[in-house]
Design a protein around this motif. Structure first.
Motif, PDB file in Angstrom:
ATOM      1  N   THR A  37       0.831  -1.203   0.000  1.00  0.00           N
ATOM      2  CA  THR A  37       0.000   0.000   0.000  1.00  0.00           C
ATOM      3  C   THR A  37       0.867   1.255   0.000  1.00  0.00           C
ATOM      4  O   THR A  37       0.633   2.197  -0.778  1.00  0.00           O
ATOM      5  N   LYS A  38       1.873   1.288   0.842  1.00  0.00           N
ATOM      6  CA  LYS A  38       2.762   2.458   0.896  1.00  0.00           C
ATOM      7  C   LYS A  38       3.557   2.608  -0.391  1.00  0.00           C
ATOM      8  O   LYS A  38       3.728   3.729  -0.903  1.00  0.00           O
ATOM      9  N   PHE A  39       4.064   1.502  -0.918  1.00  0.00           N
ATOM     10  CA  PHE A  39       4.868   1.579  -2.138  1.00  0.00           C
ATOM     11  C   PHE A  39       4.034   2.107  -3.303  1.00  0.00           C
ATOM     12  O   PHE A  39       4.483   2.980  -4.058  1.00  0.00           O
ATOM     13  N   CYS A  40       2.812   1.579  -3.448  1.00  0.00           N
ATOM     14  CA  CYS A  40       1.961   2.032  -4.553  1.00  0.00           C
ATOM     15  C   CYS A  40       1.555   3.491  -4.384  1.00  0.00           C
ATOM     16  O   CYS A  40       1.571   4.267  -5.349  1.00  0.00           O
ATOM     17  N   ARG A  41       1.199   3.875  -3.163  1.00  0.00           N
ATOM     18  CA  ARG A  41       0.737   5.253  -2.940  1.00  0.00           C
ATOM     19  C   ARG A  41       1.893   6.254  -2.978  1.00  0.00           C
ATOM     20  O   ARG A  41       1.801   7.293  -3.624  1.00  0.00           O
ATOM     21  N   ARG A  42       2.979   5.950  -2.281  1.00  0.00           N
ATOM     22  CA  ARG A  42       4.037   6.940  -2.123  1.00  0.00           C
ATOM     23  C   ARG A  42       5.099   6.872  -3.222  1.00  0.00           C
ATOM     24  O   ARG A  42       5.485   7.891  -3.796  1.00  0.00           O
ATOM     25  N   LYS A  43       5.593   5.687  -3.515  1.00  0.00           N
ATOM     26  CA  LYS A  43       6.674   5.555  -4.505  1.00  0.00           C
ATOM     27  C   LYS A  43       6.148   5.663  -5.930  1.00  0.00           C
ATOM     28  O   LYS A  43       6.756   6.313  -6.781  1.00  0.00           O
ATOM     29  N   LEU A  44       5.023   4.981  -6.205  1.00  0.00           N
ATOM     30  CA  LEU A  44       4.476   4.970  -7.566  1.00  0.00           C
ATOM     31  C   LEU A  44       3.454   6.070  -7.800  1.00  0.00           C
ATOM     32  O   LEU A  44       3.069   6.319  -8.938  1.00  0.00           O
ATOM     33  N   ARG A  45       2.977   6.678  -6.711  1.00  0.00           N
ATOM     34  CA  ARG A  45       1.991   7.767  -6.778  1.00  0.00           C
ATOM     35  C   ARG A  45       0.702   7.316  -7.462  1.00  0.00           C
ATOM     36  O   ARG A  45       0.087   8.065  -8.231  1.00  0.00           O
ATOM     37  N   MET A  46       0.299   6.104  -7.178  1.00  0.00           N
ATOM     38  CA  MET A  46      -0.918   5.538  -7.752  1.00  0.00           C
ATOM     39  C   MET A  46      -2.124   5.825  -6.856  1.00  0.00           C
ATOM     40  O   MET A  46      -2.001   6.012  -5.647  1.00  0.00           O
ATOM     41  N   HIS A  47      -3.291   5.802  -7.452  1.00  0.00           N
ATOM     42  CA  HIS A  47      -4.531   5.703  -6.697  1.00  0.00           C
ATOM     43  C   HIS A  47      -4.531   4.311  -6.055  1.00  0.00           C
ATOM     44  O   HIS A  47      -4.408   3.302  -6.758  1.00  0.00           O
ATOM     45  N   THR A  48      -4.646   4.233  -4.729  1.00  0.00           N
ATOM     46  CA  THR A  48      -4.452   2.979  -4.009  1.00  0.00           C
ATOM     47  C   THR A  48      -5.584   2.737  -3.022  1.00  0.00           C
ATOM     48  O   THR A  48      -5.933   3.627  -2.234  1.00  0.00           O
ATOM     49  N   THR A  49      -6.139   1.530  -3.053  1.00  0.00           N
ATOM     50  CA  THR A  49      -7.183   1.107  -2.129  1.00  0.00           C
ATOM     51  C   THR A  49      -6.729  -0.168  -1.440  1.00  0.00           C
ATOM     52  O   THR A  49      -6.228  -1.081  -2.097  1.00  0.00           O
ATOM     53  N   ALA A  50      -6.870  -0.236  -0.123  1.00  0.00           N
ATOM     54  CA  ALA A  50      -6.555  -1.451   0.627  1.00  0.00           C
ATOM     55  C   ALA A  50      -7.795  -1.883   1.397  1.00  0.00           C
ATOM     56  O   ALA A  50      -8.511  -1.040   1.951  1.00  0.00           O
ATOM     57  N   VAL A  51      -8.034  -3.196   1.437  1.00  0.00           N
ATOM     58  CA  VAL A  51      -9.180  -3.757   2.154  1.00  0.00           C
ATOM     59  C   VAL A  51      -8.644  -4.678   3.244  1.00  0.00           C
ATOM     60  O   VAL A  51      -7.936  -5.646   2.948  1.00  0.00           O
ATOM     61  N   GLU A  52      -8.978  -4.393   4.488  1.00  0.00           N
ATOM     62  CA  GLU A  52      -8.474  -5.139   5.639  1.00  0.00           C
ATOM     63  C   GLU A  52      -9.621  -5.435   6.606  1.00  0.00           C
ATOM     64  O   GLU A  52     -10.380  -4.541   6.965  1.00  0.00           O
ATOM     65  N   LEU A  53      -9.725  -6.692   7.024  1.00  0.00           N
ATOM     66  CA  LEU A  53     -10.804  -7.109   7.907  1.00  0.00           C
ATOM     67  C   LEU A  53     -10.639  -6.588   9.329  1.00  0.00           C
ATOM     68  O   LEU A  53     -11.623  -6.228   9.992  1.00  0.00           O
ATOM     69  N   ASN A  54      -9.415  -6.549   9.821  1.00  0.00           N
ATOM     70  CA  ASN A  54      -9.150  -6.275  11.230  1.00  0.00           C
ATOM     71  C   ASN A  54      -8.792  -4.802  11.437  1.00  0.00           C
ATOM     72  O   ASN A  54      -7.721  -4.361  11.011  1.00  0.00           O
ATOM     73  N   PRO A  55      -9.639  -4.028  12.115  1.00  0.00           N
ATOM     74  CA  PRO A  55      -9.313  -2.605  12.311  1.00  0.00           C
ATOM     75  C   PRO A  55      -8.043  -2.395  13.122  1.00  0.00           C
ATOM     76  O   PRO A  55      -7.370  -1.372  12.969  1.00  0.00           O
ATOM     77  N   ALA A  56      -7.677  -3.376  13.962  1.00  0.00           N
ATOM     78  CA  ALA A  56      -6.452  -3.234  14.745  1.00  0.00           C
ATOM     79  C   ALA A  56      -5.221  -3.285  13.852  1.00  0.00           C
ATOM     80  O   ALA A  56      -4.189  -2.681  14.175  1.00  0.00           O
ATOM     81  N   VAL A  57      -5.289  -3.996  12.722  1.00  0.00           N
ATOM     82  CA  VAL A  57      -4.174  -4.017  11.776  1.00  0.00           C
ATOM     83  C   VAL A  57      -3.988  -2.635  11.155  1.00  0.00           C
ATOM     84  O   VAL A  57      -2.866  -2.150  11.023  1.00  0.00           O
ATOM     85  N   VAL A  58      -5.087  -1.990  10.792  1.00  0.00           N
ATOM     86  CA  VAL A  58      -5.006  -0.633  10.236  1.00  0.00           C
ATOM     87  C   VAL A  58      -4.391   0.310  11.265  1.00  0.00           C
ATOM     88  O   VAL A  58      -3.503   1.114  10.947  1.00  0.00           O
ATOM     89  N   HIS A  59      -4.869   0.213  12.510  1.00  0.00           N
ATOM     90  CA  HIS A  59      -4.343   1.068  13.579  1.00  0.00           C
ATOM     91  C   HIS A  59      -2.847   0.827  13.769  1.00  0.00           C
ATOM     92  O   HIS A  59      -2.059   1.768  13.917  1.00  0.00           O
ATOM     93  N   ALA A  60      -2.424  -0.445  13.760  1.00  0.00           N
ATOM     94  CA  ALA A  60      -1.009  -0.781  13.925  1.00  0.00           C
ATOM     95  C   ALA A  60      -0.170  -0.241  12.785  1.00  0.00           C
ATOM     96  O   ALA A  60       0.940   0.270  12.987  1.00  0.00           O
ATOM     97  N   CYS A  61      -0.670  -0.358  11.567  1.00  0.00           N
ATOM     98  CA  CYS A  61       0.079   0.131  10.407  1.00  0.00           C
ATOM     99  C   CYS A  61       0.258   1.648  10.463  1.00  0.00           C
ATOM    100  O   CYS A  61       1.306   2.163  10.067  1.00  0.00           O
ATOM    101  N   ARG A  62      -0.748   2.333  10.963  1.00  0.00           N
ATOM    102  CA  ARG A  62      -0.635   3.797  11.058  1.00  0.00           C
ATOM    103  C   ARG A  62       0.276   4.192  12.221  1.00  0.00           C
ATOM    104  O   ARG A  62       1.008   5.177  12.128  1.00  0.00           O
ATOM    105  N   GLY A  63       0.277   3.411  13.295  1.00  0.00           N
ATOM    106  CA  GLY A  63       1.091   3.764  14.449  1.00  0.00           C
ATOM    107  C   GLY A  63       2.521   3.272  14.387  1.00  0.00           C
ATOM    108  O   GLY A  63       3.437   3.936  14.884  1.00  0.00           O
TER     109      GLY A  63
END
Length: 257
Positions: free
Chosen positions: A80-106
């Motif tokens: 997700t980071k590589f596509c959004r930041r390095k490639l500057r693509m429109h990027t969508t990620a789908v994740e079941l566990n909200p704690a994973v999203v929180h961990a990735c941001r923190g």
């Protein structure tokens, strides 16, 4: 008498470990669900995750930033980071566990949503059936594992048909196949049933046992010179070891003949 309500299974605890300058994500076990180099957080650290970018061998480099990538399973957010930041693509990620999203941001430097990034907390199997996604995704990256990492969570021909329906005509899906209870042959058969034999390519397994399979919405066979030129560009411009990929990446149909 009313029926008892069936509870959804509890989602695993999310934590991380640091080993030297590499941070890894865990879902309550020792299994690594993704990694990040602390001094290069937007690079892709793990070899098999780098191979999930092999769809770039099938498109011209100048068109990459105009394309749309989707990840099913966030992991440590490397793709997700590589596509959004390095490639500057429109990027969508789908994740079941909200704690994973929180961990990735923190812990893993995942940026906040913006005009080009959308992280959705949802069941991937249900989300990809929504009509708004049909025919809109150029690069679909599927890495769906539970806390035990025993086998892909979603691995049926019907699921892969839903994945194919997401793709643009030039679109590709890459899938990580790994796990103690996984069967490469069975998974490959399901993917081939959904996409057709001539649309499927595969890497040799990594040392850790991850096998990345690529399937095209529209089968093509770029000639060797085109693949070599694109691989050189990927390596020079974005640091992906794409020239090495060509030694271990082949159409599946050729290996079956």
């Amino acid at each position: 008498m009313s029926r008892p309500t069936r509870r959804a299974p509890a989602l695993p605890e999310v934590n991380f470990s640091d080993y030297g300058d590499v941070r890894s994500l865990h879902l309550g076990t020792l299994w690594i669900q993704g990694s990040m180099r602390l001094d290069a957080p937007d690079d892709i650290e793990l070899e098999y995750v780098q191979r999930m970018m092999a769809w770039m061998l099938f498109v011209d480099a100048p068109s990459v930033m105009r394309r749309h990538a989707m990840q099913l399973g966030l992991g440590a957010a490397a793709l997700t980071k590589f596509c959004r930041r390095k490639l500057r693509m429109h990027t969508t990620a789908v994740e079941l566990n909200p704690a994973v999203v929180h961990a990735c941001r923190g812990w893993f430097k995942l940026p906040a949503d913006d005009a080009r990034l959308n992280v959705i907390v949802a069941d991937a199997a249900a989300e990809i059936k929504k009509p708004k996604w049909a025919g809109t995704i150029d690069a679909l990256q599927v890495d769906l594992y539970d806390d035990e990492a025993a086998a892909p969570v979603l691995d049926s021909a019907d699921f892969y048909r839903d994945c194919r329906a997401l793709l643009t005509e030039e679109g590709c899906m890459t899938v990580n196949l790994f796990g103690r209870a996984a069967s490469y042959e069975r998974s490959l058969a399901q993917i081939s049933e959904a996409f057709g034999d001539t649309a499927v390519w595969a890497f040799r397994p990594t040392r850790e046992g991850n096998t990345v399979v690529l399937a095209q919405r529209t089968p093509s066979r770029p000639d060797r010179a085109t693949l070599l030129a694109r691989a050189a560009t990927l390596q020079e411009r974005w640091g992906l070891p794409a020239q090495k990929w060509l030694r271990v990446f082949k159409p599946v149909i050729a290996s079956l003949e």
